[in-house]
Structure formats: structure tokens, C-alpha cells
Design an enzyme around this catalytic site. Structure first.
Site, short mmCIF file in Angstrom:
data_model
loop_
_atom_site.label_atom_id
_atom_site.label_comp_id
_atom_site.label_asym_id
_atom_site.label_seq_id
_atom_site.Cartn_x
_atom_site.Cartn_y
_atom_site.Cartn_z
N GLY A 12 0.83 -1.21 0.00
CA GLY A 12 0.00 0.00 0.00
C GLY A 12 0.86 1.26 0.00
O GLY A 12 2.09 1.18 0.08
N ASP A 13 0.20 2.40 -0.15
CA ASP A 13 0.89 3.70 -0.14
C ASP A 13 1.90 3.82 -1.27
O ASP A 13 2.92 4.49 -1.13
CB ASP A 13 1.58 3.95 1.21
N LYS A 16 -0.85 5.30 -5.70
CA LYS A 16 -1.89 4.98 -6.69
C LYS A 16 -2.79 6.18 -6.96
O LYS A 16 -3.24 6.36 -8.09
CB LYS A 16 -2.75 3.80 -6.20
N GLY A 40 -6.06 5.92 2.13
CA GLY A 40 -5.90 7.37 2.07
C GLY A 40 -5.16 7.69 0.80
O GLY A 40 -3.95 7.57 0.73
N HIS A 41 -5.89 8.03 -0.24
CA HIS A 41 -5.25 8.31 -1.53
C HIS A 41 -4.99 9.81 -1.64
O HIS A 41 -5.91 10.61 -1.73
CB HIS A 41 -6.14 7.81 -2.67
N ARG A 143 -22.40 -13.54 6.56
CA ARG A 143 -23.75 -13.32 6.03
C ARG A 143 -24.70 -12.63 7.01
O ARG A 143 -25.90 -12.83 6.99
CB ARG A 143 -24.35 -14.64 5.52
N GLN A 224 -4.87 -0.15 -0.84
CA GLN A 224 -3.85 -0.97 -0.19
C GLN A 224 -2.93 -1.59 -1.27
O GLN A 224 -2.76 -0.97 -2.30
CB GLN A 224 -4.47 -2.04 0.72
N ARG A 305 5.66 5.41 8.63
CA ARG A 305 5.73 4.14 7.89
C ARG A 305 7.11 3.51 8.05
O ARG A 305 8.11 4.23 8.13
CB ARG A 305 5.45 4.38 6.41
N LYS A 331 7.86 8.10 -6.83
CA LYS A 331 8.78 8.62 -5.80
C LYS A 331 10.25 8.34 -6.08
O LYS A 331 11.04 8.11 -5.14
CB LYS A 331 8.35 8.11 -4.43
N SER A 413 7.07 8.64 -11.66
CA SER A 413 6.64 9.85 -10.96
C SER A 413 7.84 10.46 -10.22
O SER A 413 8.56 9.77 -9.50
CB SER A 413 5.51 9.51 -9.99
P1 IMP Z 1 -7.02 -2.62 8.29
O1 IMP Z 1 -7.18 -2.57 6.80
O2 IMP Z 1 -7.35 -1.33 8.97
O3 IMP Z 1 -7.71 -3.81 8.89
O4 IMP Z 1 -5.46 -2.85 8.60
C1 IMP Z 1 -4.80 -4.07 8.26
C2 IMP Z 1 -3.38 -3.81 7.80
O5 IMP Z 1 -3.43 -3.13 6.54
C3 IMP Z 1 -2.57 -2.91 8.72
O6 IMP Z 1 -1.20 -3.31 8.66
C4 IMP Z 1 -2.71 -1.54 8.10
O7 IMP Z 1 -1.64 -0.68 8.42
C5 IMP Z 1 -2.70 -1.91 6.63
N1 IMP Z 1 -3.40 -0.93 5.79
C6 IMP Z 1 -4.74 -0.74 5.67
N2 IMP Z 1 -5.01 0.23 4.79
C7 IMP Z 1 -3.83 0.66 4.34
C8 IMP Z 1 -3.45 1.65 3.39
O8 IMP Z 1 -4.27 2.32 2.75
N3 IMP Z 1 -2.11 1.80 3.18
C9 IMP Z 1 -1.19 1.04 3.83
N4 IMP Z 1 -1.49 0.11 4.72
C10 IMP Z 1 -2.79 -0.08 4.98
#
Ligand code: IMP
Length: 441
Positions: A12-13, A16, A40-41, A143, A224, A305, A331, A413
């Protein structure tokens, strides 16, 4: 017309949001297919920064239709906040935003269960965002989930809520020793949300099938990343949805046979938030350098991070699982100050050399990265917009990464704003979106 999935290839991050933002002028529709407001985009438009959590980042381009697909879990209070803040900043939602009637709701007891379960896990905690995303998907699979359409039927909504509350309160009280919920304290606000959201709730799978048949171009915006996928990620240190390309079909109702390609998004290095394996993780000053230059703090939670070197084993795995046709690398400029850059090409595990990602917890806990050393370019690439303007060593770095993961790069980028982007000629991207060629001239 093209229908293209955009997927993160790491944890993730990957950036995107920016990649989708760059491509949105060339498409008609942008659709989110999984995840929720854990995402968080971040998109920078001129001097303005937008952080989108549940709404596709395509919404920042006037007239683009944006869909929250059935695979997404929606916290209505957070979605309404996001909608209001976009409207205040001049973004038009009416006629542009559509929410699947089958998307599941995040209910107030989901974040409570998320936090309580994390606290109980102790050192094996996942490090979730605490938004209730995991527990909402638990209810979906069990369900007993409540969907957007249920919100529009007061009697049905109350019935489902009462059944859920009875069960969740027992869990909260007896297993987690946590505060419980009353039906009425949820019913009132949720019925108000229903009034707000009703105009946007519809059969988005049907809409999409009509638009695809009519030749509209569609971007499927993954949230993600591959290594957080519920099936293919570093389980149990994952999120609870199908983040990989396969999720785009189930999470929207567009059949795989109508999807034309997959674009992976990868950072020039690696990051991870939360717990779980991260073989190329750096510690101390080296990590701090990347964190500071890359502003590597969670867009949703603000958490620092974890930072590390590019992992080509993970890269190849992501290519295999998602079938990337090409990759957007983001990046690059964050590495500008590094005199030496390491790239992980394999892992060493008890004397064996592993070139494929070891999909097992007992192995990845012990696997050591095998690095190849490259010399840094030590000059600024920030804002560079053509490949030929990149220093030779930066081009060598890109060529080596692309060779190691086995697919061509089509977009690089070099900064947060839209224009700080290098588009590579004759790439899958220019085949999918021929109008991109004019942006290259
Ligand atoms: P959850 O999605 O909140 O259940 O978190 C599960 C795992 O996914 C954790 O390690 C979070 O830090 C990671 N995670 C969830 N959403 C993101 C994201 O948008 N970017 C990076 N890591 C994420």
C-alpha cells in the site's frame, strides 16, 4: 476504449492516487472495488492537497463518473464527511458519484471490535487502521452484514441492526470487556445518513455493464497493495479484502473477460505500515532519511511508515499474482540523496536461495534479503518530466528494476503534482490510452 485495473504492488501507499489522477483525463469512469476508509489516496492538484478515503480519486476531474463498488465497505459518517469537504472545495458529486447498493456498511460496533481485538492480540496485533474494516468484512462473510440497500428500508435495517447488536454486545462485553451499543443510538444517525446517501445508492454493476458495453473507458482503482491481500498477502498481517487484480471483477460485477489490462504501481523503494514481515526494512538513520524525504507518514492515521529498499522478490510476486502488463514507478526523487542504493534480488533461508516470495510465515520470519548494490545518482530528479532528462544512473536503476521484475515501466513519478510525471513512449499505457501520446509531445 480500455478497462484497466490499477493495483499497488507492495504494502500500500505506492502512490496509486496520483497515478489514477494522471490517467483520469483519458477515461470516463473510475471505480473503487475493495477496502474502505482505511485507504488514504493523496492527490495534489496545484497547491491543494486532497486525501480521498472512500471516493475514487477520479472525482477531482469534473464530469468523471466515480463508483464505490460492491466490494467496498463504507463507513457512512466518514463518507458523508468526505463528500461535504469535497463539495465545499467545489467538487460536483451529483451525477458523478454512484454507490453500490450491495456495498456493506461499517457500523459503529466494527471500529470498537477492531480496536478491542487488536488490544487482545498483544504482540501478534496486526496494526490495523482501527476503522472497523476487518470486522465489517467478517460480517459480510458470515452473512450478517448490513448493506447500503438495507439502509433504505427502515424496517429491514432495524431488524438487522437489532440482531447484530445483540450478538456484538455479547462479544464486546464478555470477550473484550469493552463498552456496548444501544440500537437507538445507531438507528437515528444511520437513518439520517440514509437520507443523505439515498440519491447516490444504485445498482452500480448494472450501470458499469451498460457503460462498458457502450465503450466507456474505466479505471479500477485498487486500495492498499498486493502484499496486504487477504489470500495472497502476508497473512495474517493483511487487510481483509481482495486487493489484487482479481478483486476488481468481484468487487464491481464487471466480468474478467471485459477487463483489458493491469497496471501495477510501485514505489522506487518500499514501505509498510502496521505489523508483519518486511524483509528489506531499514532501521535507524537510513530509514529516517527515506521517511523524511518521502514524507512517509500514514495519510489516514499519521503513523510513521516502516521504510526499506526495493524488493524485487515482492515485485515479481506482484507481477505473477496480478498479471501486470506494465508498472508505474513512483517517488524516484526520494532516492536522490543516496550514494548507494540496495535492491533485494532474492532471500537466503537456511542456506537456500529463494527467488520466489515464500508464502509462509515460518519462512519469511527468518529469510534474509540478498542485495545487489547500485550507485546512487546524487542529483535532483524532482520534477523531471522526460526520461532523457534523468541522470544516467537513475535510468540504470529503472532499467535494472524493470529487468528484475520482468515487466516494462510506463510511467515514472518524480514529484507529488500531476505534471511531475515521465510518460514512457510505446508502453502499454499509450496503447490503452492513445490520447496520452499528445501529453508526451
Ligand atoms: P485494516 O485494513 O485497517 O484492517 O489494517 C490491516 C493492515 O493493513 C494494517 O497493517 C494496516 O496498516 C494496513 N493498511 C490498511 N489500509 C492501508 C493503506 O491504505 N495503506 C497502507 N497500509 C494499509
Amino acid at each position: 476504449m480500455s478497462t484497466i485495473i490499477v493495483v499497488g504492488s507492495q504494502w500500500g501507499d505506492e502512490g496509486k492516487g496520483k497515478v489514477v489522477d494522471v490517467l483520469t483525463p483519458y477515461v470516463d469512469v473510475v471505480v473503487r472495488y475493495q477496502g474502505g476508509n482505511n485507504a488514504g489516496h493523496t492527490v495534489v492538484v496545484g497547491r491543494e492537497k486532497f486525501v480521498l478515503q472512500s471516493i475514487p480519486s477520479g472525482i477531482l476531474h469534473p464530469g468523471r463518473r466515480c463508483i464505490i463498488g460492491c466490494g467496498v465497505v463504507v463507513d457512512p459518517a466518514s463518507l458523508i464527511d468526505e463528500m461535504e469537504s469535497l463539495v465545499q472545495r467545489g467538487v460536483v458529486l451529483d451525477g458523478n458519484l454512484f454507490i453500490s447498493k450491495n456495498a456493506h456498511l461499517i457500523m459503529p460496533y466494527h471500529p470498537a471490535l477492531d480496536r478491542a481485538s487488536e488490544a487482545k492480540l498483544g504482540k501478534r496485533r496486526i496494526g490495523t487502521t482501527g476503522k472497523g474494516v476487518g470486522p465489517a468484512y467478517v460480517d459480510k462473510a458470515a452473512r450478517v452484514g448490513i448493506r447500503m440497500a438495507d439502509l433504505l428500508d427502515e424496517r429491514l435495517f432495524r431488524e438487522k441492526l437489532e440482531a447484530n447488536i445483540a450478538e456484538k454486545n455479547r462479544l464486546l462485553r464478555e470477550i473484550y470487556d469493552a463498552p456496548t451499543f444501544a440500537v437507538e443510538e445507531i438507528l437515528g444517525p444511520y437513518l439520517r445518513y440514509a437520507g443523505w446517501l439515498a440519491p447516490y445508492i444504485t445498482d452500480t454493476a448494472l450501470l458499469l455493464s451498460r457503460w462498458v458495453a457502450a465503450g466507456y473507458s474505466v479505471l479500477f482503482e485498487g486500495a492498499q497493495g498486493t502484499m496486504l491481500d487477504i489470500d495472497h498477502g502476508t497473512y495474517p498481517y493483511i487487510t481483509s479484502s481482495s486487493t489484487t487484480a482479481g478483486g476488481a471483477a468481484t468487487g464491481t460485477g464487471v466480468p474478467p473477460t471485459r477487463i483489458h489490462g493491469v497496471l501495477g504501481v510501485s514505489k522506487a523503494y518500499a514501505t509498510r505500515v502496521g505489523g508483519g514481515p518486511f524483509p528489506t526494512e531499514l532501521q535507524g538513520e537510513a530509514a529516517e532519511l527515506i521517511r523524511a524525504r518521502g514524507n512517509e507518514y500514514g495519510a489516514v492515521t499519521g503513523r510513521p511508515r516502516r521504510c526499506g529498499w526495493f524488493d524485487a522478490v515482492v515485485g515479481r510476486y506482484a507481477v505473477r499474482i496480478n498479471g501486470f502488463d506494465t508498472i508505474a514507478l513512483t517517488k524516484l526523487d526520494v532516492l536522490d540523496d543516496c550514494d548507494v542504493i540496495l535492491v533485494c534480488t532474492a532471500y537466503r533461508y537456511r542456506g537456500d536461495l529463494l527467488t520466489e516470495f515464500p508464502d509462509e510465515e515460518r519462512i519469511w520470519n527468518e529469510a534474509q534479503p540478498v542485495y545487489e548494490e547500485m550507485s546512487g545518482w546524487e542529483t535532483s530528479t524532482a520534477g523531471v518530466r522526460t526520461l532523457s532528462d534523468l541522470p544516467a544512473k537513475a535510468r540504470q536503476y529503472l532499467d535494472r528494476l524493470s529487468e528484475l521484475v520482468g515487466v516494462p515501466f510506463s510511467l515514472i513519478s518524480t514529484g507529488a503534482v500531476r505534471d511531475d510525471t515521465i510518460l514512457c513512449e510505446d508502453s502499454p499505457l499509450t496503447r490503452w490510452f492513445p490520447a496520452l501520446r499528445s501529453a508526451l509531445l
